[in-house]
Write a protein that holds these residues in place. Structure first.
Motif, PDB file in Angstrom:
ATOM      1  N   GLN A 107      16.624  16.024  67.789  1.00 11.41           N
ATOM      2  CA  GLN A 107      16.443  16.964  68.891  1.00 11.41           C
ATOM      3  C   GLN A 107      15.677  18.184  68.398  1.00 11.41           C
ATOM      4  OE1 GLN A 107      19.677  17.630  71.824  1.00 11.41           O
ATOM      5  NE2 GLN A 107      20.967  16.597  70.329  1.00 11.41           N
ATOM      6  N   VAL A 108      14.782  18.674  69.234  1.00 13.86           N
ATOM      7  CA  VAL A 108      14.035  19.874  68.910  1.00 13.86           C
ATOM      8  C   VAL A 108      14.052  20.784  70.133  1.00 13.86           C
ATOM      9  CG1 VAL A 108      11.779  20.844  68.333  1.00 13.86           C
ATOM     10  CG2 VAL A 108      12.551  18.737  67.225  1.00 13.86           C
ATOM     11  N   PRO A 109      14.815  21.894  70.080  1.00 14.63           N
ATOM     12  CA  PRO A 109      14.752  22.879  71.161  1.00 14.63           C
ATOM     13  C   PRO A 109      13.677  23.911  70.846  1.00 14.63           C
ATOM     14  CG  PRO A 109      16.593  23.369  69.719  1.00 14.63           C
ATOM     15  CD  PRO A 109      15.867  22.198  69.113  1.00 14.63           C
ATOM     16  N   VAL A 110      12.913  24.292  71.855  1.00 12.29           N
ATOM     17  CA  VAL A 110      11.842  25.269  71.642  1.00 12.29           C
ATOM     18  C   VAL A 110      11.644  26.048  72.939  1.00 12.29           C
ATOM     19  CG1 VAL A 110      10.040  23.616  72.274  1.00 12.29           C
ATOM     20  CG2 VAL A 110       9.483  25.563  70.810  1.00 12.29           C
ATOM     21  N   PHE A 111      11.312  27.310  72.806  1.00 14.52           N
ATOM     22  CA  PHE A 111      11.078  28.121  73.992  1.00 14.52           C
ATOM     23  C   PHE A 111       9.699  27.847  74.582  1.00 14.52           C
ATOM     24  CE2 PHE A 111      14.798  30.586  74.486  1.00 14.52           C
ATOM     25  CZ  PHE A 111      15.327  30.807  73.226  1.00 14.52           C
ATOM     26  N   GLU A 112       9.616  28.021  75.876  1.00 14.01           N
ATOM     27  CA  GLU A 112       8.354  27.805  76.593  1.00 14.01           C
ATOM     28  C   GLU A 112       7.265  28.685  75.998  1.00 14.01           C
ATOM     29  OE1 GLU A 112       8.614  28.636  80.770  1.00 14.01           O
ATOM     30  OE2 GLU A 112       7.069  27.176  81.271  1.00 14.01           O
ATOM     31  N   GLU A 113       6.080  28.126  75.884  1.00 19.49           N
ATOM     32  CA  GLU A 113       4.873  28.759  75.347  1.00 19.49           C
ATOM     33  C   GLU A 113       4.897  28.893  73.830  1.00 19.49           C
ATOM     34  OE1 GLU A 113       3.877  32.359  77.378  1.00 19.49           O
ATOM     35  OE2 GLU A 113       3.881  31.424  79.355  1.00 19.49           O
ATOM     36  N   ALA A 114       5.932  28.430  73.182  1.00 25.01           N
ATOM     37  CA  ALA A 114       5.972  28.418  71.718  1.00 25.01           C
ATOM     38  C   ALA A 114       5.325  27.135  71.212  1.00 25.01           C
ATOM     39  CB  ALA A 114       7.408  28.515  71.231  1.00 25.01           C
ATOM     40  N   PRO A 115       4.879  27.128  69.945  1.00 22.23           N
ATOM     41  CA  PRO A 115       4.338  25.893  69.371  1.00 22.23           C
ATOM     42  C   PRO A 115       5.449  24.949  68.943  1.00 22.23           C
ATOM     43  CG  PRO A 115       4.278  27.643  67.752  1.00 22.23           C
ATOM     44  CD  PRO A 115       4.777  28.264  69.026  1.00 22.23           C
ATOM     45  N   VAL A 116       5.104  23.678  68.824  1.00 23.10           N
ATOM     46  CA  VAL A 116       6.091  22.692  68.394  1.00 23.10           C
ATOM     47  C   VAL A 116       5.420  21.643  67.511  1.00 23.10           C
ATOM     48  CG1 VAL A 116       5.805  21.084  70.336  1.00 23.10           C
ATOM     49  CG2 VAL A 116       8.012  21.236  69.173  1.00 23.10           C
ATOM     50  N   GLU A 117       6.185  21.123  66.555  1.00 19.42           N
ATOM     51  CA  GLU A 117       5.742  19.993  65.748  1.00 19.42           C
ATOM     52  C   GLU A 117       6.863  18.969  65.700  1.00 19.42           C
ATOM     53  OE1 GLU A 117       3.321  19.782  61.795  1.00 19.42           O
ATOM     54  OE2 GLU A 117       5.444  19.802  61.206  1.00 19.42           O
ATOM     55  N   LEU A 118       6.554  17.739  66.055  1.00 18.63           N
ATOM     56  CA  LEU A 118       7.509  16.633  65.963  1.00 18.63           C
ATOM     57  C   LEU A 118       7.051  15.744  64.819  1.00 18.63           C
ATOM     58  CD1 LEU A 118       7.898  15.738  69.752  1.00 18.63           C
ATOM     59  CD2 LEU A 118       9.063  17.505  68.417  1.00 18.63           C
ATOM     60  N   ARG A 119       7.948  15.501  63.873  1.00 17.89           N
ATOM     61  CA  ARG A 119       7.556  14.836  62.640  1.00 17.89           C
ATOM     62  C   ARG A 119       7.727  13.327  62.703  1.00 17.89           C
ATOM     63  NH1 ARG A 119      10.938  17.720  58.152  1.00 17.89           N
ATOM     64  NH2 ARG A 119      12.530  17.635  59.790  1.00 17.89           N
ATOM     65  N   CYS A 120       6.788  12.630  62.068  1.00 22.76           N
ATOM     66  CA  CYS A 120       6.824  11.173  62.003  1.00 22.76           C
ATOM     67  C   CYS A 120       6.267  10.735  60.654  1.00 22.76           C
ATOM     68  CB  CYS A 120       5.994  10.564  63.125  1.00 22.76           C
ATOM     69  SG  CYS A 120       5.802   8.765  62.997  1.00 22.76           S
ATOM     70  N   ASN A 121       7.018   9.907  59.959  1.00 22.75           N
ATOM     71  CA  ASN A 121       6.542   9.302  58.719  1.00 22.75           C
ATOM     72  C   ASN A 121       6.698   7.795  58.816  1.00 22.75           C
ATOM     73  OD1 ASN A 121       7.599  12.191  57.776  1.00 22.75           O
ATOM     74  ND2 ASN A 121       6.052  11.460  56.324  1.00 22.75           N
ATOM     75  N   TYR A 122       5.750   7.085  58.248  1.00 22.42           N
ATOM     76  CA  TYR A 122       5.818   5.635  58.273  1.00 22.42           C
ATOM     77  C   TYR A 122       5.858   5.122  56.842  1.00 22.42           C
ATOM     78  CZ  TYR A 122       0.810   6.019  57.414  1.00 22.42           C
ATOM     79  OH  TYR A 122      -0.404   6.345  56.873  1.00 22.42           O
TER      80      TYR A 122
END
Lengths: 116, 116
Positions: A10-25
């Motif tokens: 889960q990633v909570p973030v405020f509106e208009e803030a940047p976000v990064e969702l991580r993925c490794n394979y």
């Protein structure tokens, strides 16, 4: 066989803030990589994909992902999120199945919750 | 049709009951995939059809699971003697090409199966 790791459930973030969702394979051999988004009670929708060429791929709604072969990563980013971006995001890698057809191996998903 | 259609949308089955889940792919799509998505998990591959031929069924969890696509269009996933661990969302996806990756998949909204 390939595997995909999404470390953040889960990633909570405020509106208009940047976000990064991580993925490794798991593999460094040639791969195809994807991000899918799933809104509540809906099917998976393709957000963006990396097949070859430029390592930075973009979607029409402001998301981008960068293929990093040395780090075996394909993180998803957006510089400014909206409430409507609240959804579950799945990273997937293609895997050559026994039929010779590429099938997806999905990560466990990251739930992005955008807060007002 | 315009998208991949799955029915029923929801199914509640008593343990031991047989169920049949239907998928109508996009017209003309050669490839059809079934995935199982357990609660809180990413989708997991079950089986793949190229037209009417089932080329890969390596993901079917047991011999209680059976899939068919007799005329190369509509597909049915049948689960016999359902168990509680079969509770999941079953997703169908179709693709225009035989090597699905470059064409991308279109997913249906899924059938949520609950075994009680």
């Amino acid at each position: 066989a390939q595997s995909v790791t999404q470390l953040d459930s889960q990633v909570p973030v405020f509106e208009e803030a940047p976000v990064e969702l991580r993925c490794n394979y798991s593999s460094s051999v040639s791969v195809y990589l994807f991000w899918y988004v799933q809104y509540p009670n809906q099917g998976l929708q393709l957000l963006l994909k990396y097949l070859s060429g430029s390592t930075l791929v973009e979607s029409i709604n402001g998301f981008e992902a960068e293929f990093n072969k040395s780090q075996t990563s394909f993180h998803l980013r957006k510089p400014s999120v909206h409430i409507s971006d609240t959804a579950e995001y799945f990273c997937a890698v293609s895997d050559l199945g026994t039929s010779g057809t590429y099938k997806y191996i999905f990560g466990t998903g990251t739930r992005l919750k955008v807060l007002a | 049709g315009a998208g991949v259609s799955q029915s029923p949308r929801y199914k509640v089955a008593k343990r031991g009951q047989d169920v049949a889940l239907r998928c109508d792919p996009i017209s003309g799509h050669v490839s059809l995939f079934w995935y199982q998505q357990a609660l809180g998990q990413g989708p997991e591959f079950l089986t793949y059809f190229q037209n009417e031929a089932q080329l890969d069924k390596s993901g079917l969890p047991s011999d209680r699971f059976f899939a068919e696509r007799p005329e190369g269009s509509v597909s049915t996933l049948k689960i016999q003697r359902t168990q509680q661990e079969d509770s999941a969302v079953y997703l169908c996806a179709s693709s225009l090409g035989t090597v699905g990756t470059n064409y991308g998949y279109t997913f249906g909204s899924g059938t949520r199966l609950t075994v009680v």
